[in-house]
Every structure is written in structure tokens, then in C-alpha cells.
Motif scaffolding. Structure first.
Motif, PDB file in Angstrom:
ATOM      1  N   GLN A  31       6.690  -4.929 -12.857  1.00  0.00           N
ATOM      2  CA  GLN A  31       6.447  -4.495 -11.492  1.00  0.00           C
ATOM      3  C   GLN A  31       7.091  -3.140 -11.235  1.00  0.00           C
ATOM      4  OE1 GLN A  31       8.109  -7.986  -9.550  1.00  0.00           O
ATOM      5  NE2 GLN A  31       6.053  -8.523  -8.824  1.00  0.00           N
ATOM      6  N   GLN A  32       6.429  -2.365 -10.378  1.00  0.00           N
ATOM      7  CA  GLN A  32       6.972  -1.094  -9.920  1.00  0.00           C
ATOM      8  C   GLN A  32       6.817  -1.027  -8.408  1.00  0.00           C
ATOM      9  OE1 GLN A  32       5.081   2.582 -11.217  1.00  0.00           O
ATOM     10  NE2 GLN A  32       7.024   3.672 -10.989  1.00  0.00           N
ATOM     11  N   CYS A  33       7.858  -0.575  -7.746  1.00  0.00           N
ATOM     12  CA  CYS A  33       7.837  -0.415  -6.293  1.00  0.00           C
ATOM     13  C   CYS A  33       7.053   0.839  -5.936  1.00  0.00           C
ATOM     14  CB  CYS A  33       9.262  -0.315  -5.752  1.00  0.00           C
ATOM     15  SG  CYS A  33       9.336  -0.088  -3.959  1.00  0.00           S
ATOM     16  N   ARG A  34       6.122   0.699  -5.015  1.00  0.00           N
ATOM     17  CA  ARG A  34       5.321   1.849  -4.571  1.00  0.00           C
ATOM     18  C   ARG A  34       6.115   2.762  -3.647  1.00  0.00           C
ATOM     19  NH1 ARG A  34       0.103  -1.791  -3.429  1.00  0.00           N
ATOM     20  NH2 ARG A  34      -0.791  -1.732  -5.495  1.00  0.00           N
ATOM     21  N   GLU A  35       7.185   2.241  -3.069  1.00  0.00           N
ATOM     22  CA  GLU A  35       7.983   3.064  -2.150  1.00  0.00           C
ATOM     23  C   GLU A  35       9.045   3.886  -2.865  1.00  0.00           C
ATOM     24  OE1 GLU A  35       9.276   1.616   1.604  1.00  0.00           O
ATOM     25  OE2 GLU A  35       7.535   0.284   1.783  1.00  0.00           O
ATOM     26  N   CYS A  36       9.808   3.263  -3.769  1.00  0.00           N
ATOM     27  CA  CYS A  36      10.919   3.990  -4.401  1.00  0.00           C
ATOM     28  C   CYS A  36      10.720   4.248  -5.892  1.00  0.00           C
ATOM     29  CB  CYS A  36      12.240   3.256  -4.163  1.00  0.00           C
ATOM     30  SG  CYS A  36      12.435   1.735  -5.121  1.00  0.00           S
ATOM     31  N   GLN A  40      10.904  -3.229 -12.274  1.00  0.00           N
ATOM     32  CA  GLN A  40      11.692  -4.456 -12.340  1.00  0.00           C
ATOM     33  C   GLN A  40      10.998  -5.520 -13.181  1.00  0.00           C
ATOM     34  OE1 GLN A  40      12.126  -5.290  -8.158  1.00  0.00           O
ATOM     35  NE2 GLN A  40      10.319  -6.607  -8.090  1.00  0.00           N
ATOM     36  N   PHE A  41      11.841  -6.352 -13.756  1.00  0.00           N
ATOM     37  CA  PHE A  41      11.413  -7.533 -14.476  1.00  0.00           C
ATOM     38  C   PHE A  41      12.607  -8.480 -14.387  1.00  0.00           C
ATOM     39  CE2 PHE A  41      10.983 -10.436 -17.971  1.00  0.00           C
ATOM     40  CZ  PHE A  41       9.642 -10.746 -17.917  1.00  0.00           C
ATOM     41  N   TYR A  42      12.447  -9.620 -14.039  1.00  0.00           N
ATOM     42  CA  TYR A  42      11.379 -10.574 -13.957  1.00  0.00           C
ATOM     43  C   TYR A  42      10.638 -10.423 -12.631  1.00  0.00           C
ATOM     44  CZ  TYR A  42      14.699 -13.172 -11.060  1.00  0.00           C
ATOM     45  OH  TYR A  42      15.584 -13.516 -10.074  1.00  0.00           O
ATOM     46  N   PRO A  43       9.424 -10.987 -12.520  1.00  0.00           N
ATOM     47  CA  PRO A  43       8.607 -10.799 -11.319  1.00  0.00           C
ATOM     48  C   PRO A  43       9.250 -11.351 -10.042  1.00  0.00           C
ATOM     49  CG  PRO A  43       7.297 -11.673 -13.128  1.00  0.00           C
ATOM     50  CD  PRO A  43       8.731 -11.735 -13.559  1.00  0.00           C
ATOM     51  N   ARG A  44       9.157 -10.533  -8.982  1.00  0.00           N
ATOM     52  CA  ARG A  44       9.666 -10.919  -7.666  1.00  0.00           C
ATOM     53  C   ARG A  44       8.692 -10.433  -6.600  1.00  0.00           C
ATOM     54  NH1 ARG A  44      13.888  -8.483 -10.616  1.00  0.00           N
ATOM     55  NH2 ARG A  44      15.647  -9.827 -11.056  1.00  0.00           N
ATOM     56  N   ILE A  45       8.845 -10.945  -5.397  1.00  0.00           N
ATOM     57  CA  ILE A  45       7.931 -10.525  -4.330  1.00  0.00           C
ATOM     58  C   ILE A  45       8.435  -9.287  -3.590  1.00  0.00           C
ATOM     59  CG2 ILE A  45       6.908 -12.798  -3.999  1.00  0.00           C
ATOM     60  CD1 ILE A  45       8.693 -13.111  -1.504  1.00  0.00           C
ATOM     61  N   ILE A  46       9.677  -8.877  -3.849  1.00  0.00           N
ATOM     62  CA  ILE A  46      10.225  -7.676  -3.225  1.00  0.00           C
ATOM     63  C   ILE A  46      10.896  -6.796  -4.277  1.00  0.00           C
ATOM     64  CG2 ILE A  46      10.601  -8.759  -0.967  1.00  0.00           C
ATOM     65  CD1 ILE A  46      13.603  -8.865  -1.695  1.00  0.00           C
ATOM     66  N   CYS A  47      11.045  -5.528  -3.954  1.00  0.00           N
ATOM     67  CA  CYS A  47      11.758  -4.594  -4.826  1.00  0.00           C
ATOM     68  C   CYS A  47      13.247  -4.899  -4.775  1.00  0.00           C
ATOM     69  CB  CYS A  47      11.501  -3.158  -4.358  1.00  0.00           C
ATOM     70  SG  CYS A  47      12.482  -1.914  -5.237  1.00  0.00           S
ATOM     71  N   THR A  48      13.864  -5.006  -5.931  1.00  0.00           N
ATOM     72  CA  THR A  48      15.295  -5.313  -5.980  1.00  0.00           C
ATOM     73  C   THR A  48      16.155  -4.087  -5.690  1.00  0.00           C
ATOM     74  OG1 THR A  48      15.327  -4.954  -8.377  1.00  0.00           O
ATOM     75  CG2 THR A  48      14.996  -7.215  -7.601  1.00  0.00           C
ATOM     76  N   ASP A  49      15.521  -2.913  -5.554  1.00  0.00           N
ATOM     77  CA  ASP A  49      16.275  -1.703  -5.276  1.00  0.00           C
ATOM     78  C   ASP A  49      16.271  -1.358  -3.789  1.00  0.00           C
ATOM     79  OD1 ASP A  49      17.838   0.446  -6.454  1.00  0.00           O
ATOM     80  OD2 ASP A  49      16.184   1.773  -5.909  1.00  0.00           O
ATOM     81  N   CYS A  50      15.063  -1.360  -3.170  1.00  0.00           N
ATOM     82  CA  CYS A  50      14.976  -0.948  -1.766  1.00  0.00           C
ATOM     83  C   CYS A  50      14.498  -2.059  -0.827  1.00  0.00           C
ATOM     84  CB  CYS A  50      14.068   0.270  -1.624  1.00  0.00           C
ATOM     85  SG  CYS A  50      12.306  -0.087  -1.826  1.00  0.00           S
ATOM     86  N   ARG A  53       8.396  -4.754   0.150  1.00  0.00           N
ATOM     87  CA  ARG A  53       7.447  -5.765  -0.335  1.00  0.00           C
ATOM     88  C   ARG A  53       6.250  -5.116  -1.025  1.00  0.00           C
ATOM     89  NH1 ARG A  53       8.087 -10.974   1.097  1.00  0.00           N
ATOM     90  NH2 ARG A  53       9.724 -11.434   2.571  1.00  0.00           N
ATOM     91  N   ASP A  54       6.265  -3.804  -1.136  1.00  0.00           N
ATOM     92  CA  ASP A  54       5.144  -3.063  -1.709  1.00  0.00           C
ATOM     93  C   ASP A  54       5.365  -2.836  -3.210  1.00  0.00           C
ATOM     94  OD1 ASP A  54       2.760  -1.731  -1.904  1.00  0.00           O
ATOM     95  OD2 ASP A  54       3.434   0.064  -0.821  1.00  0.00           O
ATOM     96  N   VAL A  55       5.266  -3.916  -3.976  1.00  0.00           N
ATOM     97  CA  VAL A  55       5.407  -3.827  -5.433  1.00  0.00           C
ATOM     98  C   VAL A  55       4.046  -4.060  -6.080  1.00  0.00           C
ATOM     99  CG1 VAL A  55       7.852  -4.455  -5.538  1.00  0.00           C
ATOM    100  CG2 VAL A  55       6.120  -6.245  -5.591  1.00  0.00           C
ATOM    101  N   GLU A  56       3.825  -3.376  -7.196  1.00  0.00           N
ATOM    102  CA  GLU A  56       2.562  -3.518  -7.913  1.00  0.00           C
ATOM    103  C   GLU A  56       2.836  -3.769  -9.394  1.00  0.00           C
ATOM    104  OE1 GLU A  56       0.171   0.042  -8.126  1.00  0.00           O
ATOM    105  OE2 GLU A  56       1.955   1.309  -8.256  1.00  0.00           O
ATOM    106  N   GLY A  96      13.305   0.742 -18.106  1.00  0.00           N
ATOM    107  CA  GLY A  96      14.575   0.382 -17.496  1.00  0.00           C
ATOM    108  C   GLY A  96      14.902  -1.099 -17.411  1.00  0.00           C
ATOM    109  N   PRO A  97      13.947  -1.954 -17.045  1.00  0.00           N
ATOM    110  CA  PRO A  97      14.285  -3.375 -16.930  1.00  0.00           C
ATOM    111  C   PRO A  97      14.659  -4.001 -18.270  1.00  0.00           C
ATOM    112  CG  PRO A  97      12.227  -2.920 -15.788  1.00  0.00           C
ATOM    113  CD  PRO A  97      12.585  -1.693 -16.584  1.00  0.00           C
TER     114      PRO A  97
END
Length: 139
Positions: A31-36, A40-50, A53-56, A96-97
Motif C-alpha cells: 500500500q501507498q498513501c496518496r496523501e503523503c 506500508q506493509f502489512y495491509p491496513r485501512i489507514i496510512c500508518t504515517d499520516c 484513509r486514502d491508501v492505494e 521501505g516496508p
């Protein structure tokens, strides 16, 4: 695929379905956050950095390096007996992950911290393929 009977098969969830579909297609998705831009890995519904909820889902390079590892000599069940000894490693992906997986295609003693690895896939069934890693350059 019969050699995987009795092994612990993953059970895809709403959060992991795209990941397992990618693996089934022999593509490593993270997954990659569209905002920041955070990966990330493992899959989550939100970005662990910012916390967006806009992850793809994006295709990872499939390359990384061994951060640490252990050699398993004693199988956890009879289904894994023929695999011993095998390597369980923490792989830092180039994006990175970190992800935990096996390093295959070499003797366990050939694996060293810092070695470059590349993803490969083992088809365990028609629906499930497991990402594993091979050494890029075994000296």
C-alpha cells in the motif's frame, strides 16, 4: 500443489484480499498513501504515517535485503517436515516496508544479513500463492 496440504493457508480478509489477488497473479502489492506517499506493509485501512484513509495498492519492485533471519531445523508440523531446514527472514523492501518471508533456492547457510533478495512465488493452490525470496547474488 499437493506438497502444501496441511500447511497453514492464509485466509484473505477485506483488508488483505487485493494483496492475495496480487500474489495469485505473481505480483507483490503493497500500500501507498496518496496523501503523503508513505509505503506500508502489512495491509491496513489507514496510512500508518499520516492517518489518511486514502491508501492505494501499488506494485512493489519485489526487491529488498535481508535485515535478519533464523534457520528453522524443527518443523512446526508434519506438513513442514520436508522443508527443514528453512530460512525465515525479515526482508526490508526497497520501498521501505518490512515483511517476513522465507529465503529459498539456496542452502540456509548461504543467507547473510544485508544480502539483496528478489521475490518469487510458490503456488500453494489455485487461489493462494505465497511470496518468498531468492538471493540476487550468492557469492
Amino acid at each position: 500443489m499437493e506438497e502444501h496440504i496441511g500447511k497453514n493457508f492464509p485466509e484473505p480478509t477485506v483488508e488483505t484480499e487485493a494483496y492475495w489477488q496480487g500474489c495469485s497473479n505473481h505480483q507483490l502489492l503493497i500500500q501507498q498513501c496518496r496523501e503523503c506517499g508513505h509505503y506500508q506493509f502489512y495491509p491496513r485501512i489507514i496510512c500508518t504515517d499520516c492517518m489518511s484513509r486514502d491508501v492505494e495498492w501499488v506494485k512493489a519492485s519485489g526487491r529488498g535485503n535481508v535485515k535478519t533471519y533464523t534457520i528453522i531445523h524443527r518443523a512446526i508440523s508434519q506438513a513442514y517436515e520436508k522443508d527443514t531446514p528453512y530460512v525465515v527472514a525479515l526482508i526490508e523492501l526497497d520501498e521501505g516496508p518490512m515483511m517476513m518471508s522465507n529465503v529459498i533456492g539456496c542452502t540456509p547457510e548461504a543467507v547473510k544479513v544485508g544480502q539483496e533478495v528478489m521475490v518469487t512465488f510458490e503456488d500453494w493452490s489455485d487461489e493462494i500463492s505465497i511470496p518468498k525470496f531468492t538471493l540476487v547474488d550468492a557469492d
